[in-house]
Design a protein around this motif. Structure first.
Motif, mmCIF file in Angstrom:
data_model
loop_
_atom_site.group_PDB
_atom_site.id
_atom_site.type_symbol
_atom_site.label_atom_id
_atom_site.label_comp_id
_atom_site.label_asym_id
_atom_site.label_seq_id
_atom_site.Cartn_x
_atom_site.Cartn_y
_atom_site.Cartn_z
ATOM 1 N N GLY A 346 24.072 1.836 -10.446
ATOM 2 C CA GLY A 346 23.967 1.029 -9.962
ATOM 3 C C GLY A 346 23.103 0.710 -8.622
ATOM 4 O O GLY A 346 22.645 -0.737 -7.872
ATOM 5 N N GLN A 349 19.673 -1.028 -7.793
ATOM 6 C CA GLN A 349 18.969 -2.069 -7.100
ATOM 7 C C GLN A 349 20.024 -2.324 -5.457
ATOM 8 O O GLN A 349 19.055 -3.476 -5.290
ATOM 9 C CB GLN A 349 19.204 -2.231 -8.428
ATOM 10 N N ASN A 350 20.896 -1.832 -5.420
ATOM 11 C CA ASN A 350 22.415 -2.528 -4.037
ATOM 12 C C ASN A 350 21.292 -2.053 -3.180
ATOM 13 O O ASN A 350 21.681 -2.690 -2.895
ATOM 14 C CB ASN A 350 23.271 -2.043 -4.764
ATOM 15 N N GLY A 360 15.106 2.810 -15.080
ATOM 16 C CA GLY A 360 15.393 1.970 -13.914
ATOM 17 C C GLY A 360 14.768 0.924 -13.851
ATOM 18 O O GLY A 360 13.323 1.313 -13.729
#
Length: 440
Positions: A346, A349-350, A360
């Motif tokens: 992730g 996205q972070n 993704g």
């Protein structure tokens, strides 16, 4: 620590793939780091070299390692954060001690990847699963996967632009300039901030090659172009917009006093309105807004003000590529880390970045691009070697700040010369360099 390294890495990809390679203790070519079929059975201690000193110091990478251990319980991950990443790792690669996983330094020539890194598999198999594999594809094998990707555009304070009466993205350079003029006339903000003194932000324009023409091969086409700055070309439009912005006094009064770290707070507080940067910068500006007690949602990201057939386009470029050292004694564990980090962590996205895994989802920071149908194009690197050779011979430096610093100085009147003559000189140097390097 700022994300300067990200910006530079993403931009240097345009020109650095043929840079002088490290020399020294290179291992035999051909070794591979195969993906594990049984993660639970993989064991060993691996060292991951990283330029993200901030994420190591604040414990974020330790948290990622803990999540990784849920799938690879027998692997111990150690991080080595390096401030002068490029300088130190380049030297260490003359030995066998450069970690198990590392970000490929820009000083390593692409053709030399097989001497330093283990293959991750065939380009044919991996290109369908991951973005940016062409950047590390040597003879049909992939030697690194990007940590994340980055879209080109402009970070802006939506509240300031709204106060100026502009709520829709400009669709042309002139509309963009009109928007900046409205900001100057109706708000107390500096319309545009060049970040001239820190230099590297000026290279953001190069990351946008292809966004004007909506052409993923635009950078490759420089290899056969006799006039990259001809009227209407990507570089002409990108550089003319910067020149006009400064020439019409829509940027800071004294660019020699700009400061990158300070600029985050300035845009967060609405004291400046716009900066040309990659999408990686959005989250940093939003964090600065929180620190300043302002609304993070005021920070937005707009595509370059040009459309093709009524649509915006944005070019995607990779961040550093993670690779497995050919000297690693735990290649299966190292490969496991790269696979997990790319697909499951992730991280993209972070960080508000484009995920390398094609499956993704785009980060929330780029949802406006998705909602407004902005076409995202993965830059082709098929002819980077030729483009780099020409650029080096012409001594222009597409991914270096110098030629745009001169452009800014001309625009503000501290250096003589016209924009037309400057473009003509750049074209002449490029054309002559292309002839010199032909067939090399």
């Amino acid at each position: 620590m700022g994300r300067k390294t990200f910006a530079v890495a993403a931009l240097i990809a345009v020109t650095a793939l043929t840079a002088t390679a490290c020399t020294g203790a290179a291992a035999p070519k051909g070794e591979a780091a195969a993906a594990a079929t049984d993660p639970g059975g993989v064991s060993g201690t691996i060292t991951v070299l990283t330029h993200r000193t901030d994420l190591v110091q604040n414990g974020t990478m330790k948290k990622y390692a803990a999540e990784f251990n849920r799938i690879y319980p027998k692997v111990t991950v150690k991080f080595e954060a390096i401030t002068d990443y490029e300088g130190e790792v380049k030297i260490r690669m003359n030995t066998e001690n450069y970690g198990d996983v590392l970000m490929i330094p820009n000083a390593v020539a692409k053709k030399d990847y097989p001497s330093f890194f283990a293959s991750l598999g065939s380009a044919a198999a991996l290109s369908g699963k991951y973005r940016f594999t062409g950047n590390t594809d040597v003879a049909g094998k992939v030697y690194g996967l990007a940590t994340v990707g980055n879209a080109n555009g402009f970070v802006y304070n939506k509240a300031v632009w709204k106060k100026a009466g502009v709520t829709a993205w400009p669709t042309s350079p002139q509309e963009f300039l009109d928007g900046l003029k409205a900001v100057k006339a109706r708000t107390g903000a500096v319309p545009y901030y060049t970040n001239f003194k820190d230099q590297w932000p000026l290279t953001a324009g190069t990351a946008g090659i292809g966004s004007v023409s909506c052409d993923a091969q635009a950078n490759d086409k420089l290899a056969t172009s006799a006039a990259p700055w001809a009227e209407g070309s990507d570089l002409n439009v990108i550089d003319t917009l910067l020149y006009d912005t400064v020439h019409e006094k829509l940027s800071e009064k004294d660019p020699t006093t700009t400061n990158w770290e300070t600029s985050k707070g300035l845009i967060a507080r609405g004291e400046i309105a716009t900066m040309q940067l990659g999408s990686w910068a959005i989250s940093q500006m939003q964090a600065a807004a929180k620190t300043a007690g302002k609304n993070p949602d005021d920070i937005g990201f707009m595509p370059f003000p040009a459309q093709k057939d009524g649509k915006f386009c944005a070019i995607l470029s990779p961040d550093y590529q993670q690779a497995v050292s050919i000297h690693s004694e735990h290649k299966d564990a190292a490969r496991g880390w790269i696979d997990w980090f790319t697909e499951k962590s992730g991280f993209a996205q972070n960080e508000g970045s484009v995920p390398t895994a094609r499956s993704g989802a785009l980060p929330a920071t780029l949802k406006p691009f998705e909602d407004n149908g902005v076409t995202l194009l993965e830059r082709s690197e098929a002819k980077s070697a030729q483009v780099n050779a020409i650029d080096n011979a012409a001594e222009i430096g597409l991914a270096k700040p110098d030629y745009r610093q001169k452009l800014v100085d001309m625009a503000r009147g501290v250096q003589s010369g016209s924009l037309e003559d400057y473009f003509a000189d750049l074209d002449k140097r490029w054309s002559e360099a292309a002839k010199e390097t032909a067939g090399s």
